[in-house]
Design a protein around this motif. Structure first.
Motif, PDB file in Angstrom:
ATOM      1  N   ARG A 176       5.506 -16.651   6.845  1.00  0.00           N
ATOM      2  CA  ARG A 176       5.716 -17.452   5.088  1.00  0.00           C
ATOM      3  C   ARG A 176       6.147 -18.523   6.467  1.00  0.00           C
ATOM      4  N   TYR A 177       7.548 -18.340   6.512  1.00  0.00           N
ATOM      5  CA  TYR A 177       8.769 -19.355   7.038  1.00  0.00           C
ATOM      6  C   TYR A 177       7.983 -20.363   8.530  1.00  0.00           C
ATOM      7  N   HIS A 178       6.663 -19.884   9.119  1.00  0.00           N
ATOM      8  CA  HIS A 178       6.493 -20.004  10.317  1.00  0.00           C
ATOM      9  C   HIS A 178       7.776 -20.209  11.388  1.00  0.00           C
ATOM     10  N   ASP A 179       7.611 -18.580  10.996  1.00  0.00           N
ATOM     11  CA  ASP A 179       9.151 -18.523  11.636  1.00  0.00           C
ATOM     12  C   ASP A 179       8.357 -18.384  13.403  1.00  0.00           C
ATOM     13  N   LYS A 180       8.753 -18.967  14.502  1.00  0.00           N
ATOM     14  CA  LYS A 180       8.353 -18.760  16.395  1.00  0.00           C
ATOM     15  C   LYS A 180       8.236 -16.987  16.452  1.00  0.00           C
ATOM     16  N   LYS A 181       8.615 -15.749  15.519  1.00  0.00           N
ATOM     17  CA  LYS A 181       9.078 -14.687  16.223  1.00  0.00           C
ATOM     18  C   LYS A 181       7.235 -13.789  15.097  1.00  0.00           C
ATOM     19  N   GLU A 182       7.289 -15.007  14.719  1.00  0.00           N
ATOM     20  CA  GLU A 182       5.727 -14.125  13.850  1.00  0.00           C
ATOM     21  C   GLU A 182       5.146 -13.507  14.734  1.00  0.00           C
ATOM     22  N   ALA A 183       4.630 -13.981  15.715  1.00  0.00           N
ATOM     23  CA  ALA A 183       3.834 -12.914  17.172  1.00  0.00           C
ATOM     24  C   ALA A 183       4.643 -11.528  17.745  1.00  0.00           C
ATOM     25  N   LEU A 188      -1.593   4.206   2.042  1.00  0.00           N
ATOM     26  CA  LEU A 188      -1.462   3.260   2.663  1.00  0.00           C
ATOM     27  C   LEU A 188      -2.460   1.920   2.439  1.00  0.00           C
ATOM     28  N   LEU A 189      -3.492   1.980   1.963  1.00  0.00           N
ATOM     29  CA  LEU A 189      -4.361   0.976   1.839  1.00  0.00           C
ATOM     30  C   LEU A 189      -4.434  -0.677   1.337  1.00  0.00           C
ATOM     31  N   PRO A 190      -3.039  -0.522   0.235  1.00  0.00           N
ATOM     32  CA  PRO A 190      -2.563  -1.930  -0.669  1.00  0.00           C
ATOM     33  C   PRO A 190      -1.847  -2.393   0.674  1.00  0.00           C
ATOM     34  N   PHE A 191      -1.214  -1.311   1.708  1.00  0.00           N
ATOM     35  CA  PHE A 191      -0.302  -2.350   2.729  1.00  0.00           C
ATOM     36  C   PHE A 191      -1.196  -2.199   3.466  1.00  0.00           C
ATOM     37  N   MET A 192      -1.936  -1.601   3.547  1.00  0.00           N
ATOM     38  CA  MET A 192      -2.617  -2.579   4.993  1.00  0.00           C
ATOM     39  C   MET A 192      -3.849  -3.920   4.730  1.00  0.00           C
ATOM     40  N   ARG A 193      -3.872  -3.843   3.444  1.00  0.00           N
ATOM     41  CA  ARG A 193      -4.165  -4.928   2.544  1.00  0.00           C
ATOM     42  C   ARG A 193      -4.023  -5.994   3.265  1.00  0.00           C
ATOM     43  N   GLN A 194      -2.430  -6.021   2.722  1.00  0.00           N
ATOM     44  CA  GLN A 194      -1.032  -7.164   3.673  1.00  0.00           C
ATOM     45  C   GLN A 194      -1.046  -7.461   4.670  1.00  0.00           C
ATOM     46  N   PHE A 195      -0.789  -6.550   5.463  1.00  0.00           N
ATOM     47  CA  PHE A 195      -1.589  -6.352   6.230  1.00  0.00           C
ATOM     48  C   PHE A 195      -2.617  -7.451   7.213  1.00  0.00           C
ATOM     49  N   SER A 196      -3.419  -7.342   6.996  1.00  0.00           N
ATOM     50  CA  SER A 196      -5.063  -7.742   7.499  1.00  0.00           C
ATOM     51  C   SER A 196      -5.006  -8.852   6.927  1.00  0.00           C
ATOM     52  N   LYS A 197      -4.096  -9.406   5.975  1.00  0.00           N
ATOM     53  CA  LYS A 197      -4.095 -11.190   5.476  1.00  0.00           C
ATOM     54  C   LYS A 197      -2.720 -11.894   5.866  1.00  0.00           C
ATOM     55  N   VAL A 198      -2.207 -11.127   6.198  1.00  0.00           N
ATOM     56  CA  VAL A 198      -1.259 -12.211   7.023  1.00  0.00           C
ATOM     57  C   VAL A 198      -1.601 -13.297   8.016  1.00  0.00           C
ATOM     58  N   ASP A 199      -2.600 -13.101   8.817  1.00  0.00           N
ATOM     59  CA  ASP A 199      -2.615 -14.094   9.076  1.00  0.00           C
ATOM     60  C   ASP A 199      -4.262 -13.558   9.786  1.00  0.00           C
ATOM     61  N   ARG A 200      -4.974 -13.755   8.720  1.00  0.00           N
ATOM     62  CA  ARG A 200      -6.522 -13.655   8.555  1.00  0.00           C
ATOM     63  C   ARG A 200      -7.891 -14.175  10.273  1.00  0.00           C
ATOM     64  N   LYS A 201      -7.273 -14.694  10.181  1.00  0.00           N
ATOM     65  CA  LYS A 201      -7.918 -15.293  11.672  1.00  0.00           C
ATOM     66  C   LYS A 201      -7.620 -14.609  12.696  1.00  0.00           C
ATOM     67  N   TRP A 202      -6.463 -14.404  12.656  1.00  0.00           N
ATOM     68  CA  TRP A 202      -6.078 -13.605  13.705  1.00  0.00           C
ATOM     69  C   TRP A 202      -6.625 -12.323  13.616  1.00  0.00           C
ATOM     70  N   PHE A 203      -6.655 -11.945  12.253  1.00  0.00           N
ATOM     71  CA  PHE A 203      -6.824 -10.276  12.273  1.00  0.00           C
ATOM     72  C   PHE A 203      -8.714  -9.676  12.447  1.00  0.00           C
ATOM     73  N   LEU A 204      -9.341 -10.815  12.141  1.00  0.00           N
ATOM     74  CA  LEU A 204     -10.599 -10.628  12.121  1.00  0.00           C
ATOM     75  C   LEU A 204     -11.123 -10.690  13.842  1.00  0.00           C
ATOM     76  N   GLN A 205     -10.039 -10.911  13.902  1.00  0.00           N
ATOM     77  CA  GLN A 205     -10.816 -11.461  16.407  1.00  0.00           C
ATOM     78  C   GLN A 205      -9.822 -10.032  17.224  1.00  0.00           C
ATOM     79  N   ALA A 206      -8.996  -9.585  16.585  1.00  0.00           N
ATOM     80  CA  ALA A 206      -7.737  -8.198  16.404  1.00  0.00           C
ATOM     81  C   ALA A 206      -9.279  -7.249  17.346  1.00  0.00           C
ATOM     82  N   PRO A 207      -8.511  -6.141  18.288  1.00  0.00           N
ATOM     83  CA  PRO A 207      -9.061  -5.059  18.805  1.00  0.00           C
ATOM     84  C   PRO A 207      -9.431  -4.227  18.131  1.00  0.00           C
TER      85      PRO A 207
END
Length: 219
Positions: free
Chosen positions: A118-125, A160-179
């Protein structure tokens, strides 16, 4: 008939899992959709902590204001799909441990990840990588079965589903190519379930309309 009153917020993950369990247990409630910036006095009177979900039994003057407790109440009352895995003590114990780890360890990690994004923190990864430990464990489970506790859904999947939904949406581009292909498919399977559309249906703010919505599996 006097139905319990559910104070809810459409996209709050805790409220989502409460609504999921009520539909899965065929429990009818009067839904009052709220906004946390404009909390109803009626909700605060029965649950001063001021967060959703809140399930209020008017006739008994009783409150359940923890999402997991609402899930257990609903499914203990009626569990047609054996989501609690009654009669399977080992599976039930494993499920409880998984939900406990999710709620007590993963959710705080997820909140940190969402905050850094949300705050574009360098520690996001770095924050995401911490979350990935739990997600990778789910991927391992889903490699062997379609759902977290076997080939049929359980309480764990819906908790777990609602929170996993949140996780998948934080960085959608990354998530779609995640392993995590099995985990991604697990999410899609739930999204394609008509139950999910009912749970996520938007409702007007109760304080504005002052109309209770009858919320059940038939609505």
């Amino acid at each position: 008939m006097n139905y319990p009153i559910l104070y809810s917020l459409q996209r709050c993950p805790y409220a989502i899992r409460a609504r999921l369990s009520l539909l899965l247990a065929d429990q009818t409630v009067l839904l009052r959709n709220v906004k946390l910036q404009n909390k109803p006095a009626e909700m605060l009177a029965v649950s001063p902590k001021g967060t959703v979900p809140v399930l209020y039994f008017l006739q008994e003057d009783r409150v359940i204001d923890q999402s997991l407790a609402i899930m257990y109440w609903a499914l203990t009352t009626n569990d047609p799909n054996n989501l609690l895995r009654t009669g399977e003590p080992e599976t039930s114990n494993e499920m409880s441990q998984l939900i406990e780890q999710h709620d007590n360890v993963f959710i705080p990690q997820l909140e940190q990840y969402r905050a850094t994004a949300r705050y574009h923190d360098k520690k996001e990864a770095d924050a995401r990588q911490i979350c990935e430990g739990f997600v990778a464990a789910l991927e391992g489970k889903l490699t062997h079965s379609a759902f977290l506790m076997g080939n049929a859904p359980s309480l764990a999947d819906y908790a777990l589903l609602p929170f996993m939904r949140q996780f998948s949406k934080v960085d959608r581009k990354w998530f779609l190519q995640a392993p995590y292909p099995k985990f991604q498919q697990w999410l899609v399977t739930h999204y394609n379930n008509p139950l999910y559309a009912k749970v996520m249906r938007p409702y007007p703010e109760w304080l504005v309309e002052r109309e209770n919505v009858i919320f059940n599996s038939e609505s």
